[in-house]
Design a protein around this motif. Sequence first.
Motif, PDB file in Angstrom:
ATOM      1  N   LYS A  17      37.173  34.419  38.606  1.00 51.24           N
ATOM      2  CA  LYS A  17      35.830  34.043  39.061  1.00 51.24           C
ATOM      3  C   LYS A  17      34.962  35.286  39.282  1.00 51.24           C
ATOM      4  O   LYS A  17      33.791  35.318  38.882  1.00 51.24           O
ATOM      5  CB  LYS A  17      35.922  33.214  40.338  1.00 51.24           C
ATOM      6  CG  LYS A  17      34.587  32.723  40.842  1.00 51.24           C
ATOM      7  CD  LYS A  17      34.739  31.861  42.076  1.00 51.24           C
ATOM      8  CE  LYS A  17      33.379  31.463  42.614  1.00 51.24           C
ATOM      9  NZ  LYS A  17      33.482  30.721  43.860  1.00 51.24           N
ATOM     10  N   LYS A  18      35.519  36.309  39.923  1.00 48.83           N
ATOM     11  CA  LYS A  18      34.768  37.549  40.150  1.00 48.83           C
ATOM     12  C   LYS A  18      34.428  38.231  38.824  1.00 48.83           C
ATOM     13  O   LYS A  18      33.330  38.773  38.654  1.00 48.83           O
ATOM     14  CB  LYS A  18      35.558  38.521  41.035  1.00 48.83           C
ATOM     15  CG  LYS A  18      35.705  38.049  42.451  1.00 48.83           C
ATOM     16  CD  LYS A  18      34.366  38.071  43.143  1.00 48.83           C
ATOM     17  CE  LYS A  18      34.495  37.607  44.572  1.00 48.83           C
ATOM     18  NZ  LYS A  18      33.232  37.329  45.191  1.00 48.83           N
ATOM     19  N   LEU A  19      35.346  38.202  37.884  1.00 46.03           N
ATOM     20  CA  LEU A  19      35.093  38.781  36.575  1.00 46.03           C
ATOM     21  C   LEU A  19      33.962  38.032  35.866  1.00 46.03           C
ATOM     22  O   LEU A  19      33.069  38.653  35.282  1.00 46.03           O
ATOM     23  CB  LEU A  19      36.370  38.774  35.735  1.00 46.03           C
ATOM     24  CG  LEU A  19      36.269  39.334  34.322  1.00 46.03           C
ATOM     25  CD1 LEU A  19      35.715  40.755  34.320  1.00 46.03           C
ATOM     26  CD2 LEU A  19      37.638  39.270  33.644  1.00 46.03           C
ATOM     27  N   ALA A  20      33.973  36.720  35.944  1.00 39.98           N
ATOM     28  CA  ALA A  20      32.903  35.919  35.329  1.00 39.98           C
ATOM     29  C   ALA A  20      31.552  36.210  35.980  1.00 39.98           C
ATOM     30  O   ALA A  20      30.536  36.326  35.281  1.00 39.98           O
ATOM     31  CB  ALA A  20      33.241  34.433  35.433  1.00 39.98           C
ATOM     32  N   GLU A  21      31.528  36.355  37.311  1.00 43.28           N
ATOM     33  CA  GLU A  21      30.281  36.682  38.016  1.00 43.28           C
ATOM     34  C   GLU A  21      29.764  38.056  37.594  1.00 43.28           C
ATOM     35  O   GLU A  21      28.562  38.238  37.366  1.00 43.28           O
ATOM     36  CB  GLU A  21      30.499  36.651  39.528  1.00 43.28           C
ATOM     37  CG  GLU A  21      30.719  35.274  40.095  1.00 43.28           C
ATOM     38  CD  GLU A  21      31.147  35.294  41.557  1.00 43.28           C
ATOM     39  OE1 GLU A  21      31.243  36.392  42.164  1.00 43.28           O
ATOM     40  OE2 GLU A  21      31.395  34.206  42.106  1.00 43.28           O
ATOM     41  N   ALA A  22      30.650  39.020  37.493  1.00 45.93           N
ATOM     42  CA  ALA A  22      30.243  40.365  37.076  1.00 45.93           C
ATOM     43  C   ALA A  22      29.760  40.344  35.624  1.00 45.93           C
ATOM     44  O   ALA A  22      28.758  40.986  35.288  1.00 45.93           O
ATOM     45  CB  ALA A  22      31.413  41.333  37.234  1.00 45.93           C
ATOM     46  N   HIS A  23      30.444  39.600  34.777  1.00 47.55           N
ATOM     47  CA  HIS A  23      30.090  39.508  33.362  1.00 47.55           C
ATOM     48  C   HIS A  23      28.671  38.980  33.174  1.00 47.55           C
ATOM     49  O   HIS A  23      27.933  39.459  32.309  1.00 47.55           O
ATOM     50  CB  HIS A  23      31.106  38.611  32.647  1.00 47.55           C
ATOM     51  CG  HIS A  23      30.835  38.443  31.198  1.00 47.55           C
ATOM     52  ND1 HIS A  23      30.177  37.344  30.690  1.00 47.55           N
ATOM     53  CD2 HIS A  23      31.123  39.237  30.145  1.00 47.55           C
ATOM     54  CE1 HIS A  23      30.070  37.465  29.385  1.00 47.55           C
ATOM     55  NE2 HIS A  23      30.646  38.606  29.027  1.00 47.55           N
ATOM     56  N   VAL A  31      31.901  48.357  31.827  1.00 47.02           N
ATOM     57  CA  VAL A  31      33.195  48.302  32.504  1.00 47.02           C
ATOM     58  C   VAL A  31      32.976  47.567  33.815  1.00 47.02           C
ATOM     59  O   VAL A  31      31.957  47.745  34.466  1.00 47.02           O
ATOM     60  CB  VAL A  31      33.721  49.727  32.793  1.00 47.02           C
ATOM     61  CG1 VAL A  31      34.962  49.684  33.669  1.00 47.02           C
ATOM     62  CG2 VAL A  31      34.011  50.469  31.508  1.00 47.02           C
ATOM     63  N   VAL A  32      33.939  46.735  34.212  1.00 45.62           N
ATOM     64  CA  VAL A  32      33.871  46.030  35.494  1.00 45.62           C
ATOM     65  C   VAL A  32      35.024  46.504  36.364  1.00 45.62           C
ATOM     66  O   VAL A  32      36.158  46.634  35.891  1.00 45.62           O
ATOM     67  CB  VAL A  32      33.947  44.497  35.289  1.00 45.62           C
ATOM     68  CG1 VAL A  32      34.160  43.773  36.610  1.00 45.62           C
ATOM     69  CG2 VAL A  32      32.689  43.986  34.600  1.00 45.62           C
ATOM     70  N   HIS A  33      34.716  46.793  37.626  1.00 47.58           N
ATOM     71  CA  HIS A  33      35.735  47.137  38.622  1.00 47.58           C
ATOM     72  C   HIS A  33      35.802  46.008  39.631  1.00 47.58           C
ATOM     73  O   HIS A  33      34.772  45.563  40.134  1.00 47.58           O
ATOM     74  CB  HIS A  33      35.355  48.419  39.379  1.00 47.58           C
ATOM     75  CG  HIS A  33      35.419  49.640  38.536  1.00 47.58           C
ATOM     76  ND1 HIS A  33      36.543  50.419  38.465  1.00 47.58           N
ATOM     77  CD2 HIS A  33      34.500  50.222  37.734  1.00 47.58           C
ATOM     78  CE1 HIS A  33      36.306  51.433  37.647  1.00 47.58           C
ATOM     79  NE2 HIS A  33      35.076  51.332  37.195  1.00 47.58           N
ATOM     80  N   ILE A  34      37.011  45.555  39.932  1.00 47.09           N
ATOM     81  CA  ILE A  34      37.214  44.536  40.950  1.00 47.09           C
ATOM     82  C   ILE A  34      38.207  45.086  41.962  1.00 47.09           C
ATOM     83  O   ILE A  34      39.328  45.462  41.596  1.00 47.09           O
ATOM     84  CB  ILE A  34      37.741  43.217  40.344  1.00 47.09           C
ATOM     85  CG1 ILE A  34      36.739  42.678  39.325  1.00 47.09           C
ATOM     86  CG2 ILE A  34      38.025  42.199  41.446  1.00 47.09           C
ATOM     87  CD1 ILE A  34      37.234  41.490  38.535  1.00 47.09           C
ATOM     88  N   GLY A  35      37.791  45.162  43.214  1.00 51.04           N
ATOM     89  CA  GLY A  35      38.670  45.642  44.269  1.00 51.04           C
ATOM     90  C   GLY A  35      39.211  44.471  45.063  1.00 51.04           C
ATOM     91  O   GLY A  35      38.486  43.523  45.366  1.00 51.04           O
ATOM     92  N   LEU A  36      40.511  44.498  45.360  1.00 48.95           N
ATOM     93  CA  LEU A  36      41.102  43.439  46.167  1.00 48.95           C
ATOM     94  C   LEU A  36      42.134  44.015  47.115  1.00 48.95           C
ATOM     95  O   LEU A  36      42.814  44.993  46.787  1.00 48.95           O
ATOM     96  CB  LEU A  36      41.733  42.360  45.272  1.00 48.95           C
ATOM     97  CG  LEU A  36      42.704  42.819  44.194  1.00 48.95           C
ATOM     98  CD1 LEU A  36      43.959  41.982  44.255  1.00 48.95           C
ATOM     99  CD2 LEU A  36      42.042  42.655  42.844  1.00 48.95           C
TER     100      LEU A  36
END
Length: 167
Positions: free
Chosen positions: A58-64, A74-79
């Motif tokens: 979901k976060k990747l889709a929002e960033a996309h 490039v997308v960075h997702i921190g968790l």
Amino acid sequence: MQQLLTGSYRRYGNYIQSALFKLGMSPRYAAGCDQAIMLRWQSSSEKAVNGKARDVFKKLAEAHEQLPQETDSVVHIGLEALESGEVERRRYDRILESTARFDAKAKNLRYVYCHYLMPESPPDESWAFDETVQWRRITGTEQRPLEYPLLVLPGDTEVRFGPYWAT
């Protein structure tokens, strides 16, 4: 405090603590303890593990959606990786599966970096922080564009890719 009261330290243990402390010379120190209650729980059913092992799709889709149409991105997702090894392994596998099937459509999303952030307060330090990185190529054939991909740790820190339990 966890180690003093229970005799052992569990990284990311789920505890509830109630205690009657006598304060020492600063808030970091206790001069005494009249009573302490420690409760620990662990949900290890299949349903609980699946519920905690949340994916980043979901976060990747929002960033996309926010990415420009014709620019390499490039997308960075921190968790926070604060659950048991079983939960984090399941999450890691889910992230690999979902990013492998992610459709970048007409956008030039080259890579996604997932940053596992692990803050803690171990018994021998006042504060500790670890970060590992998992990456996945989404489109293109270029090599990873970032030599140093960490988000939080300083530039002279050794970069370790993959899950924290593999280090």
